[in-house]
Design a protein around this motif. Sequence first.
Motif, PDB file in Angstrom:
ATOM      1  N   ALA A  40       0.840  -1.204   0.000  1.00  0.00           N
ATOM      2  CA  ALA A  40       0.000   0.000   0.000  1.00  0.00           C
ATOM      3  C   ALA A  40       0.878   1.257   0.000  1.00  0.00           C
ATOM      4  O   ALA A  40       0.575   2.243  -0.693  1.00  0.00           O
ATOM      5  CB  ALA A  40      -0.944  -0.005   1.198  1.00  0.00           C
ATOM      6  N   ALA A  41       1.976   1.221   0.778  1.00  0.00           N
ATOM      7  CA  ALA A  41       2.901   2.367   0.816  1.00  0.00           C
ATOM      8  C   ALA A  41       3.541   2.558  -0.552  1.00  0.00           C
ATOM      9  O   ALA A  41       3.676   3.696  -1.048  1.00  0.00           O
ATOM     10  CB  ALA A  41       3.963   2.154   1.893  1.00  0.00           C
ATOM     11  N   ARG A  60       0.944   4.067  -2.780  1.00  0.00           N
ATOM     12  CA  ARG A  60       0.780   5.490  -2.507  1.00  0.00           C
ATOM     13  C   ARG A  60       1.933   6.293  -3.111  1.00  0.00           C
ATOM     14  O   ARG A  60       1.731   7.365  -3.675  1.00  0.00           O
ATOM     15  CB  ARG A  60       0.667   5.737  -1.005  1.00  0.00           C
ATOM     16  CG  ARG A  60      -0.704   5.466  -0.458  1.00  0.00           C
ATOM     17  CD  ARG A  60      -0.852   6.000   0.951  1.00  0.00           C
ATOM     18  NE  ARG A  60      -0.124   5.244   1.959  1.00  0.00           N
ATOM     19  CZ  ARG A  60      -0.553   4.121   2.527  1.00  0.00           C
ATOM     20  NH1 ARG A  60      -1.715   3.612   2.204  1.00  0.00           N
ATOM     21  NH2 ARG A  60       0.171   3.510   3.435  1.00  0.00           N
ATOM     22  N   GLN A  61       3.157   5.762  -2.974  1.00  0.00           N
ATOM     23  CA  GLN A  61       4.324   6.440  -3.561  1.00  0.00           C
ATOM     24  C   GLN A  61       4.190   6.515  -5.081  1.00  0.00           C
ATOM     25  O   GLN A  61       4.487   7.527  -5.701  1.00  0.00           O
ATOM     26  CB  GLN A  61       5.628   5.715  -3.189  1.00  0.00           C
ATOM     27  CG  GLN A  61       6.057   5.911  -1.760  1.00  0.00           C
ATOM     28  CD  GLN A  61       7.307   5.104  -1.449  1.00  0.00           C
ATOM     29  OE1 GLN A  61       7.780   4.308  -2.260  1.00  0.00           O
ATOM     30  NE2 GLN A  61       7.848   5.299  -0.249  1.00  0.00           N
ATOM     31  N   ILE A  89       1.376   6.431  -6.785  1.00  0.00           N
ATOM     32  CA  ILE A  89       0.301   7.382  -7.108  1.00  0.00           C
ATOM     33  C   ILE A  89       0.801   8.818  -6.940  1.00  0.00           C
ATOM     34  O   ILE A  89       0.510   9.692  -7.755  1.00  0.00           O
ATOM     35  CB  ILE A  89      -0.951   7.096  -6.248  1.00  0.00           C
ATOM     36  CG1 ILE A  89      -1.578   5.770  -6.680  1.00  0.00           C
ATOM     37  CG2 ILE A  89      -1.943   8.233  -6.340  1.00  0.00           C
ATOM     38  CD1 ILE A  89      -2.700   5.289  -5.775  1.00  0.00           C
ATOM     39  N   ALA A  90       1.583   9.057  -5.865  1.00  0.00           N
ATOM     40  CA  ALA A  90       2.129  10.398  -5.630  1.00  0.00           C
ATOM     41  C   ALA A  90       3.101  10.782  -6.762  1.00  0.00           C
ATOM     42  O   ALA A  90       3.085  11.923  -7.253  1.00  0.00           O
ATOM     43  CB  ALA A  90       2.836  10.460  -4.275  1.00  0.00           C
TER      44      ALA A  90
END
Length: 179
Positions: free
Chosen positions: A44-45, A48-49, A51-52
């Motif tokens: 998930a991290a 998120r990275q 996606i960021a």
Amino acid sequence: MSSPSDADDAAPLAPITRLVATIKAQRAAGTAPAIGGQERDHLAAELRQLIAARGEEQRAWQDAMDALKTELDATRAAAQAAETRHEQTAREHRRAMADLELKHEHQRSIWQLDRRRLEITIAGQETVQRARSSRLAVAVALLVVGVFGAALVADHRVGPPSGDAADVQTVFSASGSSR
């Protein structure tokens, strides 16, 4: 055809690809996710990275596109301004040409009037000159007639020359007068 750089780019995405495939399979089967808490949190991290990073890349592309759009608008405005200046210059040129043509026609009319005035003046002077010449010819003719008349009168008063006395006597006796 994949190159070594494609493999390097795909290596960090492999766990995410596996996760997406697993989630799709579980949804299709209707079962609960089989991934454990720590691995799930790690994935998930990373997601998120990713996606960021994608958001930053989109913002960078959007900023570049906005900058290009601004530059394009500035270029269009400059082109429009140049076209407006060109049209204004063309109008000024046409106006200047019309003024020059008008001035030329005006000057040509003046020249034609001056030429006609000079032709009339020359014709008048030629007429005066012919009249003077004819008067002079008449005066000379009258003078010649006067001189001949005076000479004849003077000859008549003085009498005939001494050698021609008999001829004169004959002329006078024929006319009926004697001397």
